[in-house]
Design a protein around this motif. Structure first.
Motif, PDB file in Angstrom:
ATOM      1  N   ASP A  79       3.644   3.470  13.871  1.00  0.00           N
ATOM      2  CA  ASP A  79       3.509   4.925  13.823  1.00  0.00           C
ATOM      3  C   ASP A  79       4.803   5.542  13.274  1.00  0.00           C
ATOM      4  O   ASP A  79       5.864   5.438  13.898  1.00  0.00           O
ATOM      5  CB  ASP A  79       3.213   5.461  15.225  1.00  0.00           C
ATOM      6  N   PHE A  80       4.703   6.184  12.089  1.00  0.00           N
ATOM      7  CA  PHE A  80       5.863   6.834  11.461  1.00  0.00           C
ATOM      8  C   PHE A  80       5.708   8.352  11.430  1.00  0.00           C
ATOM      9  O   PHE A  80       6.370   9.030  10.640  1.00  0.00           O
ATOM     10  CB  PHE A  80       6.045   6.313  10.030  1.00  0.00           C
ATOM     11  N   ARG A  81       4.849   8.887  12.278  1.00  0.00           N
ATOM     12  CA  ARG A  81       4.642  10.334  12.273  1.00  0.00           C
ATOM     13  C   ARG A  81       5.872  11.088  12.771  1.00  0.00           C
ATOM     14  O   ARG A  81       6.124  12.213  12.355  1.00  0.00           O
ATOM     15  CB  ARG A  81       3.402  10.687  13.116  1.00  0.00           C
TER      16      ARG A  81
ATOM     17  N   SER B   2      -7.347  -9.240   7.722  1.00  0.00           N
ATOM     18  CA  SER B   2      -7.173  -7.838   7.322  1.00  0.00           C
ATOM     19  C   SER B   2      -7.529  -6.940   8.494  1.00  0.00           C
ATOM     20  O   SER B   2      -8.315  -7.308   9.366  1.00  0.00           O
ATOM     21  CB  SER B   2      -8.040  -7.488   6.107  1.00  0.00           C
ATOM     22  N   ALA B   3      -6.925  -5.765   8.477  1.00  0.00           N
ATOM     23  CA  ALA B   3      -7.272  -4.713   9.429  1.00  0.00           C
ATOM     24  C   ALA B   3      -7.162  -3.397   8.681  1.00  0.00           C
ATOM     25  O   ALA B   3      -6.165  -3.152   7.988  1.00  0.00           O
ATOM     26  CB  ALA B   3      -6.346  -4.729  10.636  1.00  0.00           C
ATOM     27  N   VAL B   4      -8.191  -2.561   8.776  1.00  0.00           N
ATOM     28  CA  VAL B   4      -8.241  -1.336   7.980  1.00  0.00           C
ATOM     29  C   VAL B   4      -8.599  -0.150   8.869  1.00  0.00           C
ATOM     30  O   VAL B   4      -9.283  -0.296   9.884  1.00  0.00           O
ATOM     31  CB  VAL B   4      -9.263  -1.449   6.822  1.00  0.00           C
ATOM     32  N   PHE B   5      -8.130   1.031   8.451  1.00  0.00           N
ATOM     33  CA  PHE B   5      -8.446   2.262   9.161  1.00  0.00           C
ATOM     34  C   PHE B   5      -9.807   2.796   8.726  1.00  0.00           C
ATOM     35  O   PHE B   5     -10.258   2.558   7.601  1.00  0.00           O
ATOM     36  CB  PHE B   5      -7.387   3.334   8.869  1.00  0.00           C
ATOM     37  N   THR B   6     -10.438   3.530   9.620  1.00  0.00           N
ATOM     38  CA  THR B   6     -11.637   4.290   9.277  1.00  0.00           C
ATOM     39  C   THR B   6     -11.327   5.766   9.446  1.00  0.00           C
ATOM     40  O   THR B   6     -10.284   6.133  10.003  1.00  0.00           O
ATOM     41  CB  THR B   6     -12.819   3.915  10.194  1.00  0.00           C
TER      42      THR B   6
ATOM     43  N   ASP C 139       0.843  -1.196   0.000  1.00  0.00           N
ATOM     44  CA  ASP C 139       0.000   0.000   0.000  1.00  0.00           C
ATOM     45  C   ASP C 139       0.877   1.244   0.000  1.00  0.00           C
ATOM     46  O   ASP C 139       2.047   1.210   0.406  1.00  0.00           O
ATOM     47  CB  ASP C 139      -0.931   0.008   1.220  1.00  0.00           C
ATOM     48  N   TRP C 140       0.294   2.366  -0.466  1.00  0.00           N
ATOM     49  CA  TRP C 140       0.975   3.650  -0.485  1.00  0.00           C
ATOM     50  C   TRP C 140       0.754   4.380   0.836  1.00  0.00           C
ATOM     51  O   TRP C 140      -0.366   4.425   1.345  1.00  0.00           O
ATOM     52  CB  TRP C 140       0.427   4.535  -1.608  1.00  0.00           C
ATOM     53  N   LEU C 141       1.813   4.974   1.387  1.00  0.00           N
ATOM     54  CA  LEU C 141       1.632   5.868   2.522  1.00  0.00           C
ATOM     55  C   LEU C 141       1.081   7.200   2.035  1.00  0.00           C
ATOM     56  O   LEU C 141       1.180   7.530   0.841  1.00  0.00           O
ATOM     57  CB  LEU C 141       2.953   6.089   3.265  1.00  0.00           C
ATOM     58  N   VAL C 142       0.488   7.971   2.939  1.00  0.00           N
ATOM     59  CA  VAL C 142      -0.081   9.260   2.574  1.00  0.00           C
ATOM     60  C   VAL C 142       0.993  10.114   1.895  1.00  0.00           C
ATOM     61  O   VAL C 142       2.136  10.175   2.337  1.00  0.00           O
ATOM     62  CB  VAL C 142      -0.653   9.965   3.826  1.00  0.00           C
ATOM     63  N   GLY C 143       0.627  10.737   0.791  1.00  0.00           N
ATOM     64  CA  GLY C 143       1.571  11.528   0.009  1.00  0.00           C
ATOM     65  C   GLY C 143       2.154  10.777  -1.160  1.00  0.00           C
ATOM     66  O   GLY C 143       2.581  11.379  -2.151  1.00  0.00           O
ATOM     67  N   GLY C 144       2.218   9.449  -1.085  1.00  0.00           N
ATOM     68  CA  GLY C 144       2.673   8.635  -2.204  1.00  0.00           C
ATOM     69  C   GLY C 144       4.177   8.569  -2.395  1.00  0.00           C
ATOM     70  O   GLY C 144       4.651   8.045  -3.407  1.00  0.00           O
TER      71      GLY C 144
ATOM     72  N   PRO D  77      -5.417   7.042   5.709  1.00  0.00           N
ATOM     73  CA  PRO D  77      -5.617   7.962   4.573  1.00  0.00           C
ATOM     74  C   PRO D  77      -5.001   9.346   4.761  1.00  0.00           C
ATOM     75  O   PRO D  77      -4.709  10.024   3.783  1.00  0.00           O
ATOM     76  CB  PRO D  77      -7.139   8.043   4.451  1.00  0.00           C
ATOM     77  N   THR D  78      -4.791   9.782   6.008  1.00  0.00           N
ATOM     78  CA  THR D  78      -4.298  11.154   6.230  1.00  0.00           C
ATOM     79  C   THR D  78      -3.079  11.228   7.140  1.00  0.00           C
ATOM     80  O   THR D  78      -2.480  12.294   7.267  1.00  0.00           O
ATOM     81  CB  THR D  78      -5.417  12.023   6.848  1.00  0.00           C
ATOM     82  N   GLN D  79      -2.697  10.123   7.780  1.00  0.00           N
ATOM     83  CA  GLN D  79      -1.559  10.148   8.699  1.00  0.00           C
ATOM     84  C   GLN D  79      -0.573   9.027   8.349  1.00  0.00           C
ATOM     85  O   GLN D  79      -0.922   8.060   7.683  1.00  0.00           O
ATOM     86  CB  GLN D  79      -2.032   9.988  10.154  1.00  0.00           C
ATOM     87  N   ARG D  80       0.657   9.187   8.822  1.00  0.00           N
ATOM     88  CA  ARG D  80       1.694   8.188   8.546  1.00  0.00           C
ATOM     89  C   ARG D  80       1.583   7.031   9.543  1.00  0.00           C
ATOM     90  O   ARG D  80       2.428   6.837  10.418  1.00  0.00           O
ATOM     91  CB  ARG D  80       3.080   8.839   8.592  1.00  0.00           C
TER      92      ARG D  80
END
Length: 492
Positions: free
Chosen positions: A349-351, A370-374, A286-291, A331-334
């Protein structure tokens, strides 16, 4: 005339009683038919929004319930009379006979109790039929199959939708290819054939026309695509298809559709970038936010973080005790979440660039598929233990909701706006739940529509006007669905 003996008189009285009871039953059946015809005529004369077949089904079911009530009521009256008679006889004889009378009365009471239980069971079964008929009709009206995407030569593991224009559908298959499809027409627009093994996942760059695929050849590929959408055609309306029979089609029927419309499909065979540091199957990416970075999950029990521009390995994420099954980015955080066969999933957590932290979520008893963010501070996990759990990132000790199902759950998806969970199952079903665990719908499955093998993945695409949910499975097809979300939530 000779006088009748006591036994012959009692026998004649019993015979007359049975005859009278038989006549009453015949009259009841006759009156039932007349009443059913009268009710049907009255219903036809009334204004109703229910379809005629549903109204007729309701009449038949209510008629069955009424007949059961009448028959049981008659039997109950006779048993009560028998109990009264035995009670009177028991009071007029000595103590020994009294005990026998009590035993007979007790047996009769027990029979009455059994009939009462039978009445409850019959009523419950009949009303369940009514509720099921309503649910089936409602589901077909709210959840409709719009388009089937057929062309892969083996099962489809993953499905995804582009986040940039033009909006197309992507599929990853065990036939070693990934395909891009026109959502409106169901036509293959492009095929990627650069992998030497099963393509296990496909994800699209957040802002550019690039795709990321993970494969059984132990690599992940980044490749560019350029597609032109064909002229849309109206979708075939399959909402009127009836029947809930689960009839499997043969492999020959599936093979007949292979290659249909693929002769003109262009093929890409070389990637833009190859990511290879894993020592086992790469099951997801998967792509991290920002790509600018990607994360991959492998059967070698590690997840790797790569820099897209340089293809260099930035971090190797270790800690899982068994093979990884999935990875997902926020979708919006690292933030990254990885799932494993070790019954756990981990939050990375890579913030903070200088340090990355990890939290372990324990709560399942089998493989976490699977585990997904909301949107917000929740993670939803699915497992082979047939449960789905909703977690709060601020309190990881226990889930805030648990959904129990009858089949193993595969790659789930949560809608952005209404946070509806789509659950693809091993048993070919797809179910929809809200975040509190309330079941909203089951997608239609019949002998002419729906998946015919295990459903591997689901993904929401709420912005599309016609197909806002996609599923794929090992029947070699992906399906586009139209879910009327306002109507779905209104019925809740």
């Amino acid at each position: 005339m000779p006088a009748e003996s006591g036994s012959s008189a009692a026998a004649r009285q019993s015979k007359q009683k049975r005859k009278s009871h038989s006549l009453s039953i015949r009259r009841t059946n006759s009156s039932e038919q007349e009443r059913a015809g009268l009710q049907r005529e009255m219903l036809e004369g009334q204004d109703s929004k229910l379809p005629v077949p549903v109204r007729n089904t309701l009449l038949d079911l209510f008629g069955q319930i009424e007949r059961e009530f009448e028959n049981l009521y008659i039997e109950n009256l006779e048993l009560r009379r028998e109990i009264e008679r035995l009670t009177v006889e028991g009071q007029t004889v000595d103590g020994t006979e009294l005990s026998k009378g009590q035993l007979k009365a007790k047996a009769a009471v027990h029979s009455t109790s059994q009939l009462s239980q039978k009445l409850k069971t019959t009523y419950k079964a009949s009303t369940s039929k009514i509720v099921s008929s309503f649910k089936t009709t409602t589901t077909r009206a709210v959840c409709q199959l719009v388009r089937e995407y057929v062309g892969h030569r083996d099962g489809i593991w993953d499905v995804s939708v582009t986040r940039t224009q033009p909006v197309v559908l992507g599929t990853a298959s065990a036939d070693h290819t990934a395909m891009l499809w026109s959502i409106e027409m169901g036509k293959c627009l492009l095929k990627y054939a650069g992998h030497a093994g099963s393509v296990n996942s496909v994800k699209f760059h957040p802002t550019e026309q690039m795709a990321l695929t993970a494969s059984g050849d132990q690599t992940s590929h980044i490749w560019r695509y350029l597609v032109q959408l064909p002229t849309p055609q109206p979708a075939v309306d399959t909402s009127q298809m009836s029947g809930e029979e689960e009839v499997d089609f043969s492999d020959k029927d599936e093979a007949d559709a292979d290659g249909e419309g693929l002769s003109e499909c262009p093929t890409i065979r070389a990637p833009l970038t190859t990511l290879k540091s894993h020592q086992g199957v790469v099951i997801a990416a998967d792509w991290l936010v920002g790509g600018k970075q990607v994360v991959t999950a492998s059967w070698d029990r590690t997840a790797n973080l790569y820099d897209v521009e340089t293809s260099e390995l930035v971090h190797s994420l270790t800690g899982h005790d068994q093979e990884l099954t999935h990875c997902c980015t926020h979708p919006t955080q690292r933030l990254v979440v990885t799932s494993s066969r070790d019954t756990t999933f981990r939050l990375w957590d890579f913030r903070d660039p200088s340090i990355h932290s990890v939290n372990v979520f324990q709560g399942h008893t089998d493989t976490v598929t699977s585990a997904v963010f909301t949107v917000g501070d929740n993670v939803v996990s699915g497992s082979d233990d047939r449960t789905i759990k909703v977690w709060d990132l601020k309190n990881m000790r226990s889930p805030i909701a648990t959904i129990r199902t009858d089949s193993a759950v595969n790659r789930i998806s949560v809608s952005v706006s209404q946070r509806i969970i789509a659950l693809p199952h091993d048993n070919r079903q797809v179910r929809l739940f809200d975040m509190s665990g309330v079941r909203l719908a089951r997608l239609p499955r019949s002998n002419r529509q729906g998946h015919r093998r295990m459903v591997c993945c689901a993904v929401w695409n709420e912005d599309h006007p016609t197909c806002n949910l996609f599923t794929c499975g090992f029947d070699r097809q992906a399906i586009g669905w139209n879910i009327n979300i306002p109507a779905l939530l209104q019925e809740k």
